[in-house]
Motif scaffolding. Structure first.
Motif, PDB file in Angstrom:
ATOM      1  N   TYR A  32       0.834  -1.203   0.000  1.00 62.47           N
ATOM      2  CA  TYR A  32       0.000   0.000   0.000  1.00 62.47           C
ATOM      3  C   TYR A  32       0.868   1.252   0.000  1.00 62.47           C
ATOM      4  CZ  TYR A  32      -3.677  -3.300   1.130  1.00 62.47           C
ATOM      5  OH  TYR A  32      -4.560  -4.361   1.074  1.00 62.47           O
ATOM      6  N   LYS A  33       0.679   2.092  -1.019  1.00 67.54           N
ATOM      7  CA  LYS A  33       1.379   3.366  -1.050  1.00 67.54           C
ATOM      8  C   LYS A  33       0.768   4.329  -0.033  1.00 67.54           C
ATOM      9  CE  LYS A  33       3.425   3.267  -5.649  1.00 67.54           C
ATOM     10  NZ  LYS A  33       3.557   3.958  -6.961  1.00 67.54           N
ATOM     11  N   ILE A  34       1.576   5.245   0.437  1.00 66.92           N
ATOM     12  CA  ILE A  34       1.201   6.102   1.545  1.00 66.92           C
ATOM     13  C   ILE A  34       1.111   7.547   1.081  1.00 66.92           C
ATOM     14  CG2 ILE A  34       1.901   6.884   3.853  1.00 66.92           C
ATOM     15  CD1 ILE A  34       1.031   3.925   3.650  1.00 66.92           C
ATOM     16  N   THR A  35       0.099   8.259   1.559  1.00 66.87           N
ATOM     17  CA  THR A  35      -0.072   9.664   1.214  1.00 66.87           C
ATOM     18  C   THR A  35       0.940  10.528   1.965  1.00 66.87           C
ATOM     19  OG1 THR A  35      -1.765   9.824   2.930  1.00 66.87           O
ATOM     20  CG2 THR A  35      -2.509   9.376   0.689  1.00 66.87           C
ATOM     21  N   MET A  42       4.021  10.028  10.444  1.00 66.48           N
ATOM     22  CA  MET A  42       3.912   8.719  11.097  1.00 66.48           C
ATOM     23  C   MET A  42       5.077   7.780  10.811  1.00 66.48           C
ATOM     24  SD  MET A  42      -0.189   7.934  10.723  1.00 66.48           S
ATOM     25  CE  MET A  42      -0.126   6.682  12.010  1.00 66.48           C
ATOM     26  N   HIS A  43       6.114   8.235  10.124  1.00 66.48           N
ATOM     27  CA  HIS A  43       7.193   7.329   9.726  1.00 66.48           C
ATOM     28  C   HIS A  43       8.189   7.113  10.851  1.00 66.48           C
ATOM     29  CE1 HIS A  43      10.862   6.169   7.212  1.00 66.48           C
ATOM     30  NE2 HIS A  43       9.971   5.214   7.030  1.00 66.48           N
ATOM     31  N   ASN A  44       8.710   5.887  10.940  1.00 65.85           N
ATOM     32  CA  ASN A  44       9.827   5.553  11.829  1.00 65.85           C
ATOM     33  C   ASN A  44      10.944   4.994  10.966  1.00 65.85           C
ATOM     34  OD1 ASN A  44      11.631   4.688  13.765  1.00 65.85           O
ATOM     35  ND2 ASN A  44      10.118   3.628  15.027  1.00 65.85           N
ATOM     36  N   ASN A  45      12.122   5.576  11.071  1.00 69.24           N
ATOM     37  CA  ASN A  45      13.237   5.226  10.186  1.00 69.24           C
ATOM     38  C   ASN A  45      14.152   4.153  10.767  1.00 69.24           C
ATOM     39  OD1 ASN A  45      14.593   5.678   7.674  1.00 69.24           O
ATOM     40  ND2 ASN A  45      16.223   6.748   8.802  1.00 69.24           N
ATOM     41  N   ASP A  60       8.873  -1.663  -1.631  1.00 65.86           N
ATOM     42  CA  ASP A  60       9.084  -1.037  -0.332  1.00 65.86           C
ATOM     43  C   ASP A  60       7.792  -0.998   0.475  1.00 65.86           C
ATOM     44  OD1 ASP A  60      11.812  -0.449  -0.699  1.00 65.86           O
ATOM     45  OD2 ASP A  60      11.310   1.351  -1.850  1.00 65.86           O
ATOM     46  N   LEU A  61       7.906  -1.268   1.768  1.00 64.87           N
ATOM     47  CA  LEU A  61       6.792  -1.089   2.696  1.00 64.87           C
ATOM     48  C   LEU A  61       7.002   0.202   3.484  1.00 64.87           C
ATOM     49  CD1 LEU A  61       6.289  -4.672   4.195  1.00 64.87           C
ATOM     50  CD2 LEU A  61       5.281  -3.683   2.134  1.00 64.87           C
ATOM     51  N   PHE A  62       5.904   0.797   3.936  1.00 68.02           N
ATOM     52  CA  PHE A  62       5.994   1.962   4.802  1.00 68.02           C
ATOM     53  C   PHE A  62       6.130   1.499   6.242  1.00 68.02           C
ATOM     54  CE2 PHE A  62       4.077   5.338   7.418  1.00 68.02           C
ATOM     55  CZ  PHE A  62       4.900   6.390   7.051  1.00 68.02           C
ATOM     56  N   GLU A  63       7.070   2.097   6.962  1.00 67.07           N
ATOM     57  CA  GLU A  63       7.336   1.722   8.348  1.00 67.07           C
ATOM     58  C   GLU A  63       6.682   2.755   9.274  1.00 67.07           C
ATOM     59  OE1 GLU A  63      10.348   0.453   5.466  1.00 67.07           O
ATOM     60  OE2 GLU A  63       9.921   2.495   6.201  1.00 67.07           O
ATOM     61  N   TYR A  64       5.547   2.380   9.844  1.00 65.88           N
ATOM     62  CA  TYR A  64       4.840   3.256  10.780  1.00 65.88           C
ATOM     63  C   TYR A  64       5.567   3.282  12.125  1.00 65.88           C
ATOM     64  CZ  TYR A  64       0.697   3.044   7.725  1.00 65.88           C
ATOM     65  OH  TYR A  64      -0.182   3.131   6.678  1.00 65.88           O
ATOM     66  N   LYS A  80       9.236   3.957  21.168  1.00 62.60           N
ATOM     67  CA  LYS A  80       8.716   3.990  19.805  1.00 62.60           C
ATOM     68  C   LYS A  80       9.267   2.818  19.010  1.00 62.60           C
ATOM     69  CE  LYS A  80       7.429   7.258  16.202  1.00 62.60           C
ATOM     70  NZ  LYS A  80       7.535   8.650  15.709  1.00 62.60           N
ATOM     71  N   ALA A  81       8.369   1.907  18.650  1.00 69.02           N
ATOM     72  CA  ALA A  81       8.703   0.745  17.832  1.00 69.02           C
ATOM     73  C   ALA A  81       8.198   0.998  16.409  1.00 69.02           C
ATOM     74  CB  ALA A  81       8.085  -0.513  18.421  1.00 69.02           C
ATOM     75  N   SER A  82       8.214  -0.035  15.577  1.00 67.54           N
ATOM     76  CA  SER A  82       7.826   0.098  14.172  1.00 67.54           C
ATOM     77  C   SER A  82       6.755  -0.914  13.817  1.00 67.54           C
ATOM     78  CB  SER A  82       9.032  -0.111  13.254  1.00 67.54           C
ATOM     79  OG  SER A  82      10.044   0.837  13.518  1.00 67.54           O
TER      80      SER A  82
END
Length: 480
Positions: A32-35, A42-45, A60-64, A80-82
């Motif tokens: 799922y692409k993210i807006t 909301m991203h965690n690197n 690529d997945l988005f990492e919340y 803060k986890a992912s």
């Protein structure tokens, strides 16, 4: 926007269209692409996560960023986890890169899944052939881990133009008054990549569906609340909590909850009947799942509650708790409760009164009976007890002792670890007993605990071999 890539094996799409035959072994991968609003807020690197079909292109997945509760001494510290998610069928390969540095060691839980990652530098990889809700942990860090939810392919997407559908597409959605009240015969749909800021309330209605791959914002306490309702179905979503009170005919499937705040129970049940939890993942800052009688505005007994094929992780409190709250003047019965095929990943609770991965603690004149714990794998939790069965009077929460506990079966329970404190089985008095508790195939660190086990001195209780204390006002305990 949703990005889908389909892979068909052994036959071309053209042939499929011409023949009209749908190949049941189709290979699909949905990410799922993210807006932009979610990307910015909301991203965690900590991790970079990718997935692909074997030999295909990496996606690529988005990492919340998600918050979890770490108990330090007697206090709480939010970490803060992912979290990331995708849908698939067939087989996929997963790559997880630690952006913090080298991976010295890693584990993927539940351990019962037997997933052994390959490690190279700061990246690990593994394959999946079945949907799974996983924790990917680097260098023994369980508070900055990756929660990876690999879902089955979605099959029940509603029509956004249907007047009975409340549809939320990708992006962040604000709700006035922070509550979305759902009417009867309605479906709430949160698409993958959607985040709803506000509580979903199902109150005094019937025939409601709450579905989709999206999220109820984790900051929303009691993110999904079901009350005084009938025939409610919740599937696949992420939320902080999912509560059921004085309701009948509730199904909660493949729902994931992670809480971080005080009293952040995961999936409570109060005064309800015919509730099914199937394939859920609960990481909670208090009890993962509870069954109570009367409490707050919810009145009555509980009957026919089942949790199966699920994963429980209590950062504090109990993974499973039954019986504390009820109606002392008009006693409640909690009966026909089943916990089947579960993985318990952790418990951390210093207070002895609130320990027990599997706990039945009846107060308020509650009777708990006909309870089954079956095929449960308990990993080496940090602090607590394997089980705690008590008829008790907790004056902090109860107005009377419990009435009793009867007919409890623990079948195929497997615990591997060294941190378990002494488990407790204890009644209250001669009128408030525990009766008929059966253990079948209880395995503790690879040792089968039974009344006929080798090496047990004749003058020992079998419970001594399991490190269980069986107190007074208990009758009919057996190990088979």
């Amino acid at each position: 926007m949703i990005f889908k890539e389909r892979f068909w094996s052994g036959i071309t799409i053209a042939v499929l269209l011409l023949s009209g035959i749908f190949e049941m072994n189709a290979q699909e991968l949905v990410v799922y692409k993210i807006t932009d609003d979610i990307q910015k807020s909301m991203h965690n690197n900590d991790f970079s996560v990718k997935v692909r079909k074997p030999g295909g292109e990496w996606k690529d997945l988005f990492e919340y960023g998600v918050k979890v509760d770490q108990v330090v001494g007697s206090g709480h510290s939010v970490q803060k986890a992912s979290m990331a998610y995708f849908d698939f069928s067939g087989t996929v390969e997963v790559s997880v890169t630690s952006n913090k540095g080298l991976i010295n060691k890693a584990r993927i839980r539940p351990l019962s899944y037997g997933i052994e990652p390959k490690i190279k530098g700061n990246t690990l990889s593994f394959s999946l052939s079945n949907p799974a809700n996983l924790s990917v942990e680097i260098n023994d860090d369980i508070f900055h881990n990756l929660h990876l939810f690999a879902n089955p392919i979605e099959t029940n997407v509603p029509n956004p133009k249907d007047p009975n559908v409340i549809y939320f597409g990708p992006g962040i959605h604000e709700i006035s008054n922070q509550k979305l009240k759902v009417a009867s015969n309605k479906t709430v749909y949160l698409a993958g990549g959607a985040v709803l800021k506000g509580q979903i309330v199902v109150d005094s209605v019937s025939n409601v569906n709450i579905i989709g791959r999206g999220m109820v914002d984790q900051e929303t306490k009691l993110g999904i609340r079901i009350a005084h309702s009938q025939n409610v179905n919740v599937e696949d979503l992420f939320a902080s909590q999912c509560f059921t009170g004085e309701s009948d005919g509730v199904k909660i499937k493949n729902v994931k909850t992670i809480s971080f705040y005080g009293w952040g129970d995961g999936m409570n049940v109060m005064a309800s009947s015919n509730v099914l939890f199937d394939g859920v993942f609960v990481r909670s800052s208090d009890d993962c799942t509870t069954v109570y009688g009367t409490r707050m505005e919810y009145a009555g007994s509980c009957k026919n509650i089942t949790m199966q094929n699920s994963t429980l992780w209590a950062d504090v409190g109990h993974p499973i708790l039954i019986g504390t709250h009820g109606n002392s003047k008009n006693p409640d019965v909690l009966e026909n409760l089943k916990y089947i095929n579960l993985d318990i990943l952790d418990q951390k609770e210093m207070q002895v009164d609130y320990q027990g991965c599997m706990a039945i603690n009846v107060g308020d004149n509650n009777m708990a009976k006909n309870v089954l714990f079956e095929n449960i794998r308990v990993e080496d939790f940090r602090e607590g007890q394997l089980l705690n069965l008590r008829v008790f009077y907790n004056t902090k929460y109860c107005t009377a002792p419990g009435l009793g506990i009867e007919n409890v079966v623990f079948r195929n329970i497997n615990y591997n670890g060294k941190n378990a404190n002494l488990s407790i089985i204890a009644g209250y008095d001669e009128q408030r007993k525990i009766k008929n508790v059966t253990f079948e195939n209880l395995m503790i660190n690879g040792i089968l605990i039974s009344d006929e086990m080798k090496g047990k001195p004749k003058w020992y209780k079998t419970a001594d071999m399991a490190r269980f204390f069986v107190g007074e006002h208990v009758e009919g305990v057996s190990f088979k």
